[in-house]
Design a protein around this motif. Sequence first.
Motif, PDB file in Angstrom:
ATOM      1  N   THR A  34       0.846  -1.134   0.136  1.00 18.42           N
ATOM      2  CA  THR A  34      -0.007   0.100   0.041  1.00 18.42           C
ATOM      3  C   THR A  34       0.885   1.271  -0.157  1.00 18.42           C
ATOM      4  O   THR A  34       1.679   1.217   0.760  1.00 18.42           O
ATOM      5  N   ILE A  35       0.691   2.133  -0.936  1.00 19.58           N
ATOM      6  CA  ILE A  35       1.333   3.258  -0.986  1.00 19.58           C
ATOM      7  C   ILE A  35       0.309   4.362  -0.661  1.00 19.58           C
ATOM      8  O   ILE A  35      -0.767   4.482  -1.075  1.00 19.58           O
ATOM      9  N   TYR A  36       0.538   5.334   0.469  1.00 17.09           N
ATOM     10  CA  TYR A  36      -0.277   6.303   0.872  1.00 17.09           C
ATOM     11  C   TYR A  36       0.461   7.959   0.716  1.00 17.09           C
ATOM     12  O   TYR A  36       1.529   7.852   0.990  1.00 17.09           O
ATOM     13  N   THR A  37      -0.180   8.687   0.116  1.00 18.70           N
ATOM     14  CA  THR A  37       0.170  10.115   0.098  1.00 18.70           C
ATOM     15  C   THR A  37      -0.573  10.932   0.979  1.00 18.70           C
ATOM     16  O   THR A  37      -1.811  10.913   1.012  1.00 18.70           O
ATOM     17  N   PRO A  38       0.208  11.567   2.075  1.00 16.81           N
ATOM     18  CA  PRO A  38      -0.429  12.570   3.143  1.00 16.81           C
ATOM     19  C   PRO A  38      -0.977  13.722   2.440  1.00 16.81           C
ATOM     20  O   PRO A  38      -0.554  14.153   1.026  1.00 16.81           O
ATOM     21  N   ARG A  39      -1.710  14.567   3.020  1.00 19.59           N
ATOM     22  CA  ARG A  39      -2.010  15.974   2.691  1.00 19.59           C
ATOM     23  C   ARG A  39      -0.677  16.504   2.557  1.00 19.59           C
ATOM     24  O   ARG A  39       0.069  16.361   3.230  1.00 19.59           O
ATOM     25  N   GLY A  40      -0.729  17.182   1.259  1.00 18.24           N
ATOM     26  CA  GLY A  40       0.888  17.734   0.901  1.00 18.24           C
ATOM     27  C   GLY A  40       1.654  16.999   0.360  1.00 18.24           C
ATOM     28  O   GLY A  40       2.951  17.376   0.202  1.00 18.24           O
ATOM     29  N   GLY A  41       1.310  15.821  -0.042  1.00 21.82           N
ATOM     30  CA  GLY A  41       2.107  14.940  -0.831  1.00 21.82           C
ATOM     31  C   GLY A  41       1.450  14.326  -2.183  1.00 21.82           C
ATOM     32  O   GLY A  41       0.504  14.244  -2.396  1.00 21.82           O
ATOM     33  N   GLN A  42       2.512  13.780  -3.145  1.00 29.18           N
ATOM     34  CA  GLN A  42       2.081  13.387  -4.214  1.00 29.18           C
ATOM     35  C   GLN A  42       3.338  12.431  -4.553  1.00 29.18           C
ATOM     36  O   GLN A  42       4.460  12.627  -4.302  1.00 29.18           O
ATOM     37  N   TYR A  43       2.893  11.387  -5.442  1.00 26.29           N
ATOM     38  CA  TYR A  43       3.896  10.352  -5.660  1.00 26.29           C
ATOM     39  C   TYR A  43       3.588   9.396  -6.979  1.00 26.29           C
ATOM     40  O   TYR A  43       2.474   9.424  -7.394  1.00 26.29           O
ATOM     41  N   GLN A  44       4.644   8.759  -7.590  1.00 25.99           N
ATOM     42  CA  GLN A  44       4.588   8.089  -8.911  1.00 25.99           C
ATOM     43  C   GLN A  44       4.874   6.782  -8.366  1.00 25.99           C
ATOM     44  O   GLN A  44       6.024   6.677  -7.957  1.00 25.99           O
ATOM     45  N   VAL A  45       3.968   5.812  -8.888  1.00 32.32           N
ATOM     46  CA  VAL A  45       4.701   4.321  -8.642  1.00 32.32           C
ATOM     47  C   VAL A  45       4.451   3.514 -10.268  1.00 32.32           C
ATOM     48  O   VAL A  45       3.797   3.642 -10.645  1.00 32.32           O
ATOM     49  N   SER A  46       5.417   2.630 -10.277  1.00 34.55           N
ATOM     50  CA  SER A  46       5.411   1.957 -11.492  1.00 34.55           C
ATOM     51  C   SER A  46       5.214   0.323 -10.958  1.00 34.55           C
ATOM     52  O   SER A  46       6.049  -0.063 -10.168  1.00 34.55           O
ATOM     53  N   LEU A  47       4.121  -0.164 -11.309  1.00 40.80           N
ATOM     54  CA  LEU A  47       3.752  -1.424 -10.757  1.00 40.80           C
ATOM     55  C   LEU A  47       4.525  -2.615 -11.524  1.00 40.80           C
ATOM     56  O   LEU A  47       4.892  -2.356 -12.764  1.00 40.80           O
ATOM     57  N   PRO A  48       4.337  -3.667 -11.037  1.00 43.90           N
ATOM     58  CA  PRO A  48       5.201  -4.757 -11.693  1.00 43.90           C
ATOM     59  C   PRO A  48       4.945  -5.026 -12.952  1.00 43.90           C
ATOM     60  O   PRO A  48       5.806  -5.569 -13.787  1.00 43.90           O
ATOM     61  N   ASP A  49       3.602  -4.722 -13.500  1.00 42.44           N
ATOM     62  CA  ASP A  49       3.283  -5.103 -14.851  1.00 42.44           C
ATOM     63  C   ASP A  49       3.660  -4.151 -15.722  1.00 42.44           C
ATOM     64  O   ASP A  49       3.419  -4.032 -17.185  1.00 42.44           O
ATOM     65  N   GLY A  50       4.435  -2.810 -15.279  1.00 42.88           N
ATOM     66  CA  GLY A  50       4.753  -1.823 -16.092  1.00 42.88           C
ATOM     67  C   GLY A  50       3.589  -0.637 -16.114  1.00 42.88           C
ATOM     68  O   GLY A  50       3.953   0.467 -16.541  1.00 42.88           O
TER      69      GLY A  50
END
Length: 372
Positions: free
Chosen positions: A164-180
């Motif tokens: 599980t990836i969680y961004t708090p208030r004031g945050g953003q993020y990028q994730v590349s999953l195993p399938d691309g």
Amino acid sequence: MENDAKKLLEKYLNGNSTAEESAVVEDWYLQIQFEKDAPNHAVIEESKKQIWSKLHRNRKSNVLPMLKMVGIAASIVLSVAVGFYFIKYNSSSSLQANTTPLKSILPGGKKAILTLSDGTVVDLDNAKDGQIANQNGIVVLKSKNGGIEYLIKDEHRISSGINTIYTPRGGQYQVSLPDGTKVWLNAASSLKYPYSFAKTERLVELKGEAYFEVSKDKTRPFKVRTTGQTVEVLGTHFNINAYQDEDLVKTTLLEGAVKVISPTSKLQLRPGEQSLLSTGGDKLTVNTQVDTDKEIAWKNDVFSFDDDDLKTVMRQISRWYDIDVVYKGKIDNEKYVGEIPRSSNLSEVFKILELNHIHAEVKGKVLTISGK
């Protein structure tokens, strides 16, 4: 410069300016930089009301298309019911004193918490670049540009498990999953996903907002489950806004095709369309007039508003600047149109509202907005 400005504005307001001169005036006010020459504050104040009127008349008659405005540091948006109009502001005015407490509140950035299947919690903001974990043959990496990647190292050791990836208030993020598949998470959002997808489907669960670029796989549909609906795709680009404090769950398709399923209805979207599901409801409807640029503006580091009321604007502000918002006094139901960089400090954002008789004060993490 000041005399030239007056002449040019007079021609523009009288409808005698050439296309090139009109473009100069519009670019001048909409994208003016700190270091550029500009007429002083008195000249702007003298002419701005006439300019709003012209923009308003032209908007109604469709002579002049509604302009998208880009806010910058030390610039001001003049907000009225028909939209924002960016002007250079005299920093010695009394407005500066009113907004000084807001200067300490900075914009959000790349912040997220990753919880691995074994319960390990990783603060991605402070984690070093490189390998974070090795989960039964799948290596989790933090890239140099501040994202998460999954690399399959040993297919024979892969087993099931949920991250599980969680961004708090004031945050953003990028994730590349195993399938691309690539996922961009907006502030105050979370994505739950297996680090090894099943053989028949690729199922993830979203709370909040995310933009997806799904890797094509005809044998395994990609499914995004949110409150009240499931979005199913084979490979495409789309955005889902499913914040619990919003009135609607919005799924916006940019390319390809998606199927949206609720307990009582099902529909297929074409590029440029958006499905709408009332919070707590179960019937889907389609918006065919959606502004896709607005819907994914957050991913491009911009706040974008189009006839949004103050509370709608402030929900976005609250998430990005990690503040709670309360209201005091009469808050008019005026609408806002325009764009502001998400890199702006909160003090710059609120110069917009101050000019529309909205006053803001902050104490700790609580922002109080006072109306007229």
